[in-house]
Design a protein around this motif. Structure first.
Motif, mmCIF file in Angstrom:
data_model
loop_
_atom_site.group_PDB
_atom_site.id
_atom_site.type_symbol
_atom_site.label_atom_id
_atom_site.label_comp_id
_atom_site.label_asym_id
_atom_site.label_seq_id
_atom_site.Cartn_x
_atom_site.Cartn_y
_atom_site.Cartn_z
ATOM 1 N N ASP A 187 -4.030 40.618 -94.689
ATOM 2 C CA ASP A 187 -4.979 40.731 -93.578
ATOM 3 C C ASP A 187 -6.017 39.611 -93.624
ATOM 4 O O ASP A 187 -6.502 39.161 -92.582
ATOM 5 N N TYR A 211 -4.340 36.668 -92.047
ATOM 6 C CA TYR A 211 -4.320 36.837 -90.592
ATOM 7 C C TYR A 211 -5.681 36.478 -89.996
ATOM 8 O O TYR A 211 -5.771 35.795 -88.972
ATOM 9 N N ARG A 212 -6.741 36.949 -90.639
ATOM 10 C CA ARG A 212 -8.095 36.670 -90.164
ATOM 11 C C ARG A 212 -8.382 35.163 -90.235
ATOM 12 O O ARG A 212 -8.967 34.590 -89.306
ATOM 13 N N TYR A 213 -7.956 34.529 -91.328
ATOM 14 C CA TYR A 213 -8.125 33.078 -91.500
ATOM 15 C C TYR A 213 -7.440 32.328 -90.361
ATOM 16 O O TYR A 213 -8.052 31.477 -89.709
ATOM 17 N N ASP A 269 -6.508 33.413 -87.446
ATOM 18 C CA ASP A 269 -7.148 33.707 -86.169
ATOM 19 C C ASP A 269 -8.304 32.740 -85.940
ATOM 20 O O ASP A 269 -8.468 32.205 -84.838
ATOM 21 N N CYS A 270 -9.088 32.491 -86.968
ATOM 22 C CA CYS A 270 -10.189 31.526 -86.866
ATOM 23 C C CYS A 270 -9.660 30.111 -86.654
ATOM 24 O O CYS A 270 -10.225 29.348 -85.851
ATOM 25 N N ASP A 312 -6.851 29.245 -85.188
ATOM 26 C CA ASP A 312 -6.351 29.140 -83.817
ATOM 27 C C ASP A 312 -7.469 29.157 -82.777
ATOM 28 O O ASP A 312 -7.291 28.655 -81.665
ATOM 29 N N ARG A 313 -8.639 29.688 -83.133
ATOM 30 C CA ARG A 313 -9.832 29.599 -82.267
ATOM 31 C C ARG A 313 -10.548 28.268 -82.473
ATOM 32 O O ARG A 313 -11.565 28.000 -81.834
ATOM 33 N N SER A 363 -1.083 27.712 -82.793
ATOM 34 C CA SER A 363 -0.689 29.110 -82.918
ATOM 35 C C SER A 363 0.084 29.255 -84.227
ATOM 36 O O SER A 363 1.143 28.654 -84.390
ATOM 37 N N HIS A 364 -0.484 30.019 -85.168
ATOM 38 C CA HIS A 364 0.107 30.197 -86.498
ATOM 39 C C HIS A 364 0.729 31.587 -86.611
ATOM 40 O O HIS A 364 0.105 32.568 -86.230
ATOM 41 N N HIS A 365 1.943 31.630 -87.164
ATOM 42 C CA HIS A 365 2.701 32.877 -87.276
ATOM 43 C C HIS A 365 3.122 33.071 -88.723
ATOM 44 O O HIS A 365 3.875 32.267 -89.275
#
Length: 143
Positions: free
Chosen positions: A5, A8-10, A12-13, A15-16, A61-63
């Motif tokens: 998680d 994922y949070r990393y 998300d930042c 990609d923002r 966009s990171h997956h």
């Protein structure tokens, strides 16, 4: 919160396009390798480097996939694979990256922080001259 998680949070930042928020997921004295083949020391230095890297992209966009956690005492070692889509600012073209991440995480309250972050390329389309060929180490275990 599970170690994955935090990743994922990393991302998300990332990609923002907010590198300073991204590095809040790291310890103050973290070490990170991010597409250079060299480790950077310290949360602030890592954040500045991420900012320079992100400046090249209009969007990303990171997956994250294939998460595996191994415990080493109190620390968690998270191994993941990442596909990352990048739209280049300068050309409008795309760059696709497949990579493996190994993150050493330390407990932080009810969560985790990244103490060491190592990104190793598996492949990319197209190749980029500013990223050395030897950075693409291939799949773990492949000779």
């Amino acid at each position: 919160m599970e170690p994955v998680d935090v990743l994922y949070r990393y991302f998300d930042c990332i990609d923002r396009q907010d590198p300073m928020a991204a590095v809040q997921n790291f310890t103050e004295d973290a070490r990170a390798e991010v597409m250079t083949g060299k480790f950077l020391d310290g949360r602030d230095r890592i954040g500045r480097a991420l900012g320079r890297i992100l400046d090249a992209y209009a969007r990303t966009s990171h997956h994250v996939t294939n998460e595996r956690v191994e415990m080493d005492g109190e620390n968690a070692i998270l191994t993941t694979y990442v596909y990352a889509y990048h739209r280049m600012k300068a050309t409008g073209g795309t760059w696709h990256l497949w990579a493996r991440l190994v993150d050493v995480m330390v407990p932080h309250g009810e969560s985790w922080l990244i103490k060491e972050h190592r990104l190793t390329g598996l492949d990319a389309i197209p190749s980029r001259r500013e990223i050395p060929d030897d950075w693409y180490g291939g799949h773990h275990g492949k000779e």
